[in-house]
Structures are given as C-alpha cells and as structure tokens.
Design a protein around this motif. Structure first.
Motif, short mmCIF file in Angstrom:
data_model
loop_
_atom_site.label_atom_id
_atom_site.label_comp_id
_atom_site.label_asym_id
_atom_site.label_seq_id
_atom_site.Cartn_x
_atom_site.Cartn_y
_atom_site.Cartn_z
N HIS A 92 0.85 -1.19 0.00
CA HIS A 92 0.00 0.00 0.00
C HIS A 92 0.89 1.23 0.00
N THR A 134 -2.34 -1.35 -3.62
CA THR A 134 -3.39 -0.39 -3.36
C THR A 134 -2.73 0.93 -2.99
N ASN A 191 -6.25 1.08 -8.30
CA ASN A 191 -6.80 0.83 -6.96
C ASN A 191 -6.50 1.97 -6.00
#
Length: 84
Positions: A30, A60, A82
């Motif tokens: 992330h 993400t 995303n």
C-alpha cells in the motif's frame, strides 16, 4: 543533464521502483501519496503504479489531497490503480 533527470523525476522514480522491488511485500503493498499536493505528480503516481503492477505487485494506494485538481480525467487516470 543530471539536473534535467532529477527535475523530471526520472532518477527518483527508478530509485523508488528499485527500492520497492527489493524490500516491499509483493502480495500486499500500500502506497499513501501525500504532501505538497500529490495531484500535481499524477504522472509519477501512474508511472510507479504501472511499473509495480507489471512487476506483479498487489498494489493499493491512497491519496491525501485538497481536491483542487480533481476532474473527470484525473479520476479516470487514477482508478486504474486501486487508488482510494
């Protein structure tokens, strides 16, 4: 020449990709884009996201912004990666 590479972010982008490919978890990565209005760096966000995606990372991203540059084109560009 070096100034141009640094100014355009080429070295920074490649260094970031290299670092993440070496040390990050490919199964759960992330990235939080923030500080100094990251929407001004949409090309960098796209480049890094595309490189990591093609390298097999499950990526993400989040983005902290004042929303000033949000428009339909920006949203189309970031939804591929995303980004939430």
């Amino acid at each position: 020449m070096l100034y141009t590479l640094l100014f355009n972010g080429v070295i920074m982008k490649k260094a970031l990709i290299s670092f993440l490919q070496t040390y990050a978890d490919k199964e759960n990565l992330h990235i939080a884009w923030f500080g100094g209005e990251p929407t001004l760096m949409i090309d960098t966000i796209e480049y890094v996201s595309a490189q990591l995606d093609s390298a097999g990372f499950k990526l993400t991203c989040s983005l902290v912004t004042n929303g000033y540059l949000f428009n339909d084109n920006f949203v189309r560009r970031i939804t591929k990666y995303n980004l939430f």
